[in-house]
Motif scaffolding. Structure first.
Motif, PDB file in Angstrom:
ATOM      1  N   ALA A   1     -73.232  -5.432 -80.184  1.00  0.00           N
ATOM      2  CA  ALA A   1     -73.930  -6.045 -81.274  1.00  0.00           C
ATOM      3  C   ALA A   1     -75.338  -5.553 -81.186  1.00  0.00           C
ATOM      4  O   ALA A   1     -76.074  -5.421 -82.336  1.00  0.00           O
ATOM      5  N   VAL A   2     -75.959  -6.059 -79.995  1.00  0.00           N
ATOM      6  CA  VAL A   2     -77.373  -5.800 -79.963  1.00  0.00           C
ATOM      7  C   VAL A   2     -77.896  -4.242 -80.199  1.00  0.00           C
ATOM      8  O   VAL A   2     -78.700  -3.949 -80.889  1.00  0.00           O
ATOM      9  N   LEU A   3     -77.176  -3.531 -79.600  1.00  0.00           N
ATOM     10  CA  LEU A   3     -77.331  -2.171 -79.911  1.00  0.00           C
ATOM     11  C   LEU A   3     -77.056  -1.615 -81.537  1.00  0.00           C
ATOM     12  O   LEU A   3     -78.171  -0.713 -82.119  1.00  0.00           O
ATOM     13  N   ALA A   4     -76.169  -2.132 -82.260  1.00  0.00           N
ATOM     14  CA  ALA A   4     -75.840  -1.799 -83.514  1.00  0.00           C
ATOM     15  C   ALA A   4     -77.119  -2.373 -84.272  1.00  0.00           C
ATOM     16  O   ALA A   4     -77.448  -1.728 -85.343  1.00  0.00           O
ATOM     17  N   THR A   5     -77.531  -3.674 -84.089  1.00  0.00           N
ATOM     18  CA  THR A   5     -78.388  -4.174 -84.933  1.00  0.00           C
ATOM     19  C   THR A   5     -79.778  -3.438 -84.656  1.00  0.00           C
ATOM     20  O   THR A   5     -80.401  -3.137 -85.844  1.00  0.00           O
ATOM     21  N   VAL A   6     -80.117  -3.305 -83.600  1.00  0.00           N
ATOM     22  CA  VAL A   6     -81.593  -2.491 -83.308  1.00  0.00           C
ATOM     23  C   VAL A   6     -81.716  -1.155 -84.196  1.00  0.00           C
ATOM     24  O   VAL A   6     -82.538  -0.821 -84.819  1.00  0.00           O
ATOM     25  N   ALA A   7     -80.394  -0.376 -83.808  1.00  0.00           N
ATOM     26  CA  ALA A   7     -80.452   0.818 -84.550  1.00  0.00           C
ATOM     27  C   ALA A   7     -80.432   0.860 -85.973  1.00  0.00           C
ATOM     28  O   ALA A   7     -81.149   1.681 -86.675  1.00  0.00           O
ATOM     29  N   PHE A   8     -79.545   0.153 -86.609  1.00  0.00           N
ATOM     30  CA  PHE A   8     -79.534  -0.118 -88.204  1.00  0.00           C
ATOM     31  C   PHE A   8     -80.928  -0.744 -88.677  1.00  0.00           C
ATOM     32  O   PHE A   8     -81.429   0.032 -89.556  1.00  0.00           O
ATOM     33  N   ALA A   9     -81.273  -1.600 -88.093  1.00  0.00           N
ATOM     34  CA  ALA A   9     -82.584  -2.446 -88.770  1.00  0.00           C
ATOM     35  C   ALA A   9     -83.812  -1.385 -88.632  1.00  0.00           C
ATOM     36  O   ALA A   9     -84.733  -1.261 -89.429  1.00  0.00           O
ATOM     37  N   PHE A  10     -83.926  -0.896 -87.314  1.00  0.00           N
ATOM     38  CA  PHE A  10     -85.102   0.102 -87.391  1.00  0.00           C
ATOM     39  C   PHE A  10     -85.009   1.293 -88.104  1.00  0.00           C
ATOM     40  O   PHE A  10     -86.043   1.788 -88.825  1.00  0.00           O
ATOM     41  N   THR A  11     -84.096   1.972 -88.266  1.00  0.00           N
ATOM     42  CA  THR A  11     -83.770   3.116 -89.056  1.00  0.00           C
ATOM     43  C   THR A  11     -84.095   2.841 -90.277  1.00  0.00           C
ATOM     44  O   THR A  11     -84.791   3.400 -91.076  1.00  0.00           O
ATOM     45  N   VAL A  12     -83.259   1.926 -90.898  1.00  0.00           N
ATOM     46  CA  VAL A  12     -83.558   1.829 -92.452  1.00  0.00           C
ATOM     47  C   VAL A  12     -84.904   0.929 -92.947  1.00  0.00           C
ATOM     48  O   VAL A  12     -85.474   1.457 -93.864  1.00  0.00           O
ATOM     49  N   THR A  13     -85.420   0.170 -91.989  1.00  0.00           N
ATOM     50  CA  THR A  13     -86.753  -0.193 -92.095  1.00  0.00           C
ATOM     51  C   THR A  13     -87.729   0.870 -92.072  1.00  0.00           C
ATOM     52  O   THR A  13     -88.943   0.853 -92.851  1.00  0.00           O
ATOM     53  N   TYR A  14     -87.746   1.643 -91.210  1.00  0.00           N
ATOM     54  CA  TYR A  14     -88.660   2.821 -91.112  1.00  0.00           C
ATOM     55  C   TYR A  14     -88.667   3.752 -92.388  1.00  0.00           C
ATOM     56  O   TYR A  14     -89.704   3.970 -92.973  1.00  0.00           O
ATOM     57  N   VAL A  15     -87.248   4.157 -92.880  1.00  0.00           N
ATOM     58  CA  VAL A  15     -87.233   4.912 -93.994  1.00  0.00           C
ATOM     59  C   VAL A  15     -87.713   4.096 -95.215  1.00  0.00           C
ATOM     60  O   VAL A  15     -88.666   4.815 -96.038  1.00  0.00           O
TER      61      VAL A  15
END
Length: 422
Positions: free
Chosen positions: A363-377
């Protein structure tokens, strides 16, 4: 409808709403005097923008019937159904308002990463779109439990069976990962870290801390959605963890820097509250004590690491919310016990093995990956199109005058007519 539970959730929703003005004071006191209004206004506008997004379509996509466990449908658009009841006898509209306050403060939290350098209207656009494309999917994944508001909910809560009582993923880790993306896109403040950028009003920081701590009882205990034993346990563990974090943080700060500071105490309280948020309804008092003590140490060390890594997260959203939320989520895998909450699971230290710890890590890894990627874009697109950062001269002189035509403090010398001659 259960009137007792309804009244309880209404009261808790109001407490969580108070956290956003509290955050405005907390953040506003930390920045320099020339940008305090801009800092506070970024929290204020989140109350307006996120509410409109949430009421119109956000809640429906977060809690409507799931499409493959990834996003809800449009069954609750506009919150027009005044008769629907969910969970333990709570009107749908009441539950929607409680969850709205989570969405508002999560968006407002990100402003701390870009203090002193973000334009106001691009920020307002960002927080509205970000709520829809980042917060709403994550809320669906972890908060939309099968059979609560609709038949099918999100994959993280129901298929993975990760435990997150009050928002360690969708609120805390999400805000930390998103804050890091924002800080990287906007870049460092001028002259950071060479120039000291000290808080201009520490009493306001402490006032904000008090409002946040007070409201956090609604945030955590309210997530039980019923006035009962689980809510009571969440209240106790919330207080215990935050208190423990204050003591461990100040002790380490004194050891490393020679003095315990008021800013350290305020940051410590929030770090403890963050870390216990996902765990408060699944761990007992002993677990809360350990989580709080570790949060005070780990989050402080994470702040110090920022200077070595060279990213300018102005008000330490990454270290306190991101790292604190990650710590709390993982420690559920050690300290959770069904003696506290039969809807949870036993962690490793209570005979549950490593299974729950593994689920928490996913859950932690999925949240970090999704939030960082979409926010950066998203932040990059806004930066490249309408511009996200203020001009260098505005940053040097102060954002408040340029963005709001106001200043927080009037430094004009007082004049007197005494002694004047005509």
């Amino acid at each position: 409808m259960n009137t007792g539970n309804t009244a309880y959730v209404l009261g808790c929703a109001a407490l969580v709403m108070l956290m956003t003005p509290g955050l405005a004071f907390f953040y506003g006191g930390m920045v320099r005097a020339k940008s305090v209004l801009n800092m506070m206004m970024m929290s204020v506008v989140a109350l307006g923008v996120v509410t409109l997004v949430w009421v119109s379509v956000g809640f429906s996509l977060a809690f409507g019937n799931s499409n493959g466990g990834l996003i809800g449908d449009f069954s609750f658009v506009g919150l027009r159904d005044t008769t629907a009841v969910v969970g333990a006898g709570i009107p749908l509209q009441v539950f929607a308002m409680f969850q709205l306050m989570f969405a508002v403060i999560t968006g407002a939290l990100l402003s701390g990463a870009v203090a002193d350098r973000a334009r106001f209207w691009p920020w307002a656009l960002f927080v509205g779109v970000w709520t829809l494309v980042v917060y709403v999917p994550l809320a669906h994944w972890i908060f939309a439990v099968d059979g609560f508001a609709s038949a099918h909910g999100g994959w993280m809560a129901n298929a993975l069976r990760a435990l997150d009582f009050a928002g360690g993923t969708a609120v805390e880790i999400n805000s930390g990962a998103s804050a890091l993306a924002l800080a990287l896109v906007l870049g460092k403040r001028r002259n950071w870290p060479r120039e000291p950028m000290r808080p201009h009003n520490l009493p306001n920081v402490l006032l904000g801390t008090g409002l946040l701590w007070f409201g956090w009882f609604g945030f955590n205990a309210g997530s039980a959605l019923a006035a009962g034993a689980v809510a009571g346990n969440a209240f106790v563990t919330t207080m215990t963890a935050s208190a423990a974090a204050v003591i461990s943080w100040l002790a380490l700060e004194h050891r490393l820097d020679g003095r315990p500071t008021s800013l350290g105490g305020a940051s410590a309280a929030v770090a403890g509250l963050v870390a216990i948020t996902p765990a408060c309804g699944f761990v007992d008092t002993v677990g809360a004590l350990v989580i709080g003590l570790l949060a005070g140490v780990v989050c402080q060390l994470a702040i110090r690491l920022k200077y070595r890594l060279g990213y300018d997260d102005s008000l330490d959203v990454v270290a306190i919310h991101g790292v604190g939320g990650l710590l709390g989520m993982l420690l559920i895998g050690l300290f959770a016990t069904v003696a506290v909450n039969p809807a949870g699971a036993d962690g490793l230290l209570y005979g549950g093995g490593l299974g729950q710890l593994g689920r928490q890590a996913v859950a932690v890894l999925a949240t970090v990956a999704f939030a960082f990627t979409v926010t950066y874009v998203l932040a990059w697109l806004i930066s490249r199109t309408i511009g996200f950062r203020v001009d260098p001269e505005v940053e040097s002189e102060g954002i408040d005058e340029a963005e709001h035509a106001e200043t927080a403090y009037d430094f004009t010398p007082l004049t007197s007519s005494i002694g004047r001659t005509t």
